[in-house]
Write an enzyme that holds these catalytic residues in place. Sequence first.
Site, PDB file in Angstrom:
ATOM      1  N   ASP A 139      -1.937  20.643  -4.635  1.00  0.00           N
ATOM      2  CA  ASP A 139      -3.256  21.287  -4.676  1.00  0.00           C
ATOM      3  C   ASP A 139      -3.653  21.686  -6.109  1.00  0.00           C
ATOM      4  O   ASP A 139      -4.806  21.951  -6.384  1.00  0.00           O
ATOM      5  CB  ASP A 139      -3.268  22.551  -3.804  1.00  0.00           C
ATOM      6  CG  ASP A 139      -2.812  22.268  -2.388  1.00  0.00           C
ATOM      7  OD1 ASP A 139      -2.870  21.098  -1.976  1.00  0.00           O
ATOM      8  OD2 ASP A 139      -2.389  23.217  -1.691  1.00  0.00           O
ATOM      9  N   GLY A 182      -5.665  20.051  -0.050  1.00  0.00           N
ATOM     10  CA  GLY A 182      -5.957  20.922  -1.199  1.00  0.00           C
ATOM     11  C   GLY A 182      -6.118  22.373  -0.802  1.00  0.00           C
ATOM     12  O   GLY A 182      -6.333  23.226  -1.646  1.00  0.00           O
ATOM     13  N   GLU A 243     -10.400  19.356   2.581  1.00  0.00           N
ATOM     14  CA  GLU A 243     -10.168  19.932   3.913  1.00  0.00           C
ATOM     15  C   GLU A 243     -10.694  21.372   4.010  1.00  0.00           C
ATOM     16  O   GLU A 243     -11.036  21.845   5.090  1.00  0.00           O
ATOM     17  CB  GLU A 243      -8.677  19.900   4.259  1.00  0.00           C
ATOM     18  CG  GLU A 243      -7.817  20.724   3.291  1.00  0.00           C
ATOM     19  CD  GLU A 243      -6.328  20.694   3.598  1.00  0.00           C
ATOM     20  OE1 GLU A 243      -5.910  20.073   4.585  1.00  0.00           O
ATOM     21  OE2 GLU A 243      -5.570  21.319   2.818  1.00  0.00           O
ATOM     22  N   ARG A 287     -17.959   6.928   9.374  1.00  0.00           N
ATOM     23  CA  ARG A 287     -16.562   6.952   9.825  1.00  0.00           C
ATOM     24  C   ARG A 287     -15.822   7.991   8.991  1.00  0.00           C
ATOM     25  O   ARG A 287     -16.087   8.114   7.793  1.00  0.00           O
ATOM     26  CB  ARG A 287     -15.879   5.605   9.569  1.00  0.00           C
ATOM     27  CG  ARG A 287     -16.500   4.425  10.276  1.00  0.00           C
ATOM     28  CD  ARG A 287     -16.026   4.366  11.725  1.00  0.00           C
ATOM     29  NE  ARG A 287     -16.437   3.137  12.373  1.00  0.00           N
ATOM     30  CZ  ARG A 287     -17.641   2.901  12.871  1.00  0.00           C
ATOM     31  NH1 ARG A 287     -18.595   3.813  12.786  1.00  0.00           N
ATOM     32  NH2 ARG A 287     -17.916   1.751  13.450  1.00  0.00           N
ATOM     33  N   GLN A 295      -0.536  11.749   1.666  1.00  0.00           N
ATOM     34  CA  GLN A 295      -1.041  12.068   0.322  1.00  0.00           C
ATOM     35  C   GLN A 295       0.070  12.588  -0.580  1.00  0.00           C
ATOM     36  O   GLN A 295       0.032  12.431  -1.790  1.00  0.00           O
ATOM     37  CB  GLN A 295      -2.117  13.167   0.402  1.00  0.00           C
ATOM     38  CG  GLN A 295      -3.410  12.689   0.973  1.00  0.00           C
ATOM     39  CD  GLN A 295      -4.334  13.844   1.319  1.00  0.00           C
ATOM     40  OE1 GLN A 295      -5.138  14.246   0.508  1.00  0.00           O
ATOM     41  NE2 GLN A 295      -4.232  14.362   2.524  1.00  0.00           N
ATOM     42  N   ARG A 296       1.047  13.266   0.040  1.00  0.00           N
ATOM     43  CA  ARG A 296       2.153  13.836  -0.746  1.00  0.00           C
ATOM     44  C   ARG A 296       3.334  12.873  -0.793  1.00  0.00           C
ATOM     45  O   ARG A 296       4.388  13.225  -1.314  1.00  0.00           O
ATOM     46  CB  ARG A 296       2.661  15.142  -0.101  1.00  0.00           C
ATOM     47  CG  ARG A 296       1.610  16.135   0.296  1.00  0.00           C
ATOM     48  CD  ARG A 296       2.184  17.535   0.464  1.00  0.00           C
ATOM     49  NE  ARG A 296       3.182  17.692   1.483  1.00  0.00           N
ATOM     50  CZ  ARG A 296       3.090  18.542   2.515  1.00  0.00           C
ATOM     51  NH1 ARG A 296       1.995  19.282   2.656  1.00  0.00           N
ATOM     52  NH2 ARG A 296       4.072  18.663   3.381  1.00  0.00           N
TER      53      ARG A 296
END
Length: 361
Positions: A139, A182, A243, A287, A295-296
């Site tokens: 993040d 994040g 998010e 969509r 992601q990590r």
Amino acid sequence: MSNAMRVGVLTGGGDAPGLNPAIKGLVYRGSQLDLEVFGLLDGWRSLLNPLPELLPLDREAVRRWDRDGGTNLGSSRTNPFRQLMEDGTTQDRSAEVIANITRLGLDAVVACGGEDTLGVAANLAQRGVRVVGVPKTIDKDLAGTEYTLGFDTALRNVSEVIERSRTPAGSHGWVQIVEVMGRHAGHLALWSGVAGQAHIILIPEHPFHYQRVFEILKDRLGHPGFTRGPSQRPRYAVIVVAEGARAEGGEMITLDDRHDTFGHVRLGGIGEVLARRIAAETPYESRAVILGHPQRGGPPSAIDRIMGVLFGARAADAVAENQFGKMASATGIAPVLGKISLVDVERYYDTERYHLKDSGM
Ligand code: F6P
């Protein structure tokens, strides 16, 4: 008898590429400074066990760790100051952590983590625990350092997906929404959106207006229909949404109501909400994809390997120099704050175009 200092190292919170290189850096530099390093498994949880396991880490053991993503020590989101008990209440069990550190004969603990793990470290430091931090979080929202391990790799992973989402979106002529992690910070969304050349980027630091999103889409797409050829209007758009982003006057969207012992809820779902609103209130198809934990994932990027090794080495220096209550940072050894830092909207964010400020995008 050896005068080596015994150092326990742990990784807490969400895993991140760069943690294993940091441990290698700690062990390698530590070997020059007469530090004997031991791994503590699964974050602060290890120090709540009646008999914590100590994993001896020498140069040979960690030789290949620079290439590994995640954390080879395991991780947890354990908060010893607010341990969840079976009856649902929380208890301060920090005294057990402190007693275990003494019992294991550890002269210092190196804690690798973000706001939560280093927040615990800062509280323990105030109680006299000899602790040093290594900043880590995809993040990049930790105050007191310009860099946090994992950010660059996550940026690489997310940008790649944004890039790949363009071909289906372009072929079918729809608005592709990519929801990025994040938590309350938009660093990952903003910079991956710039790297992947998204058309709109929505971040938690600046609540958006649906109508404004629709207008920006209309500016780009005009009326839907079949268009082709280099001189024609584009027929797709990519929106990156953090998010933690929310509409003005709206709430952050969460996966459920549960809070962890650091008080966090799990965020997720804003992308789908936005896609539905676009489909319902504009002529465009939409969509959404939630990128989630991959992601990590994967091996650390070159930057995370370099920063990991450097942060680990600086943490070893801090221990050897008795600089406790401090963390390795991009500018040297800094105080552990355990606080978050958000995107500087004034400096970086165009609140009209929902994009990087002064970039023409
Ligand atoms: O802090 C890292 C992070 O990946 C955030 O971006 C995200 O909100 C959170 O962790 C997800 O939590 P968990 O890994 O517990 O699902």
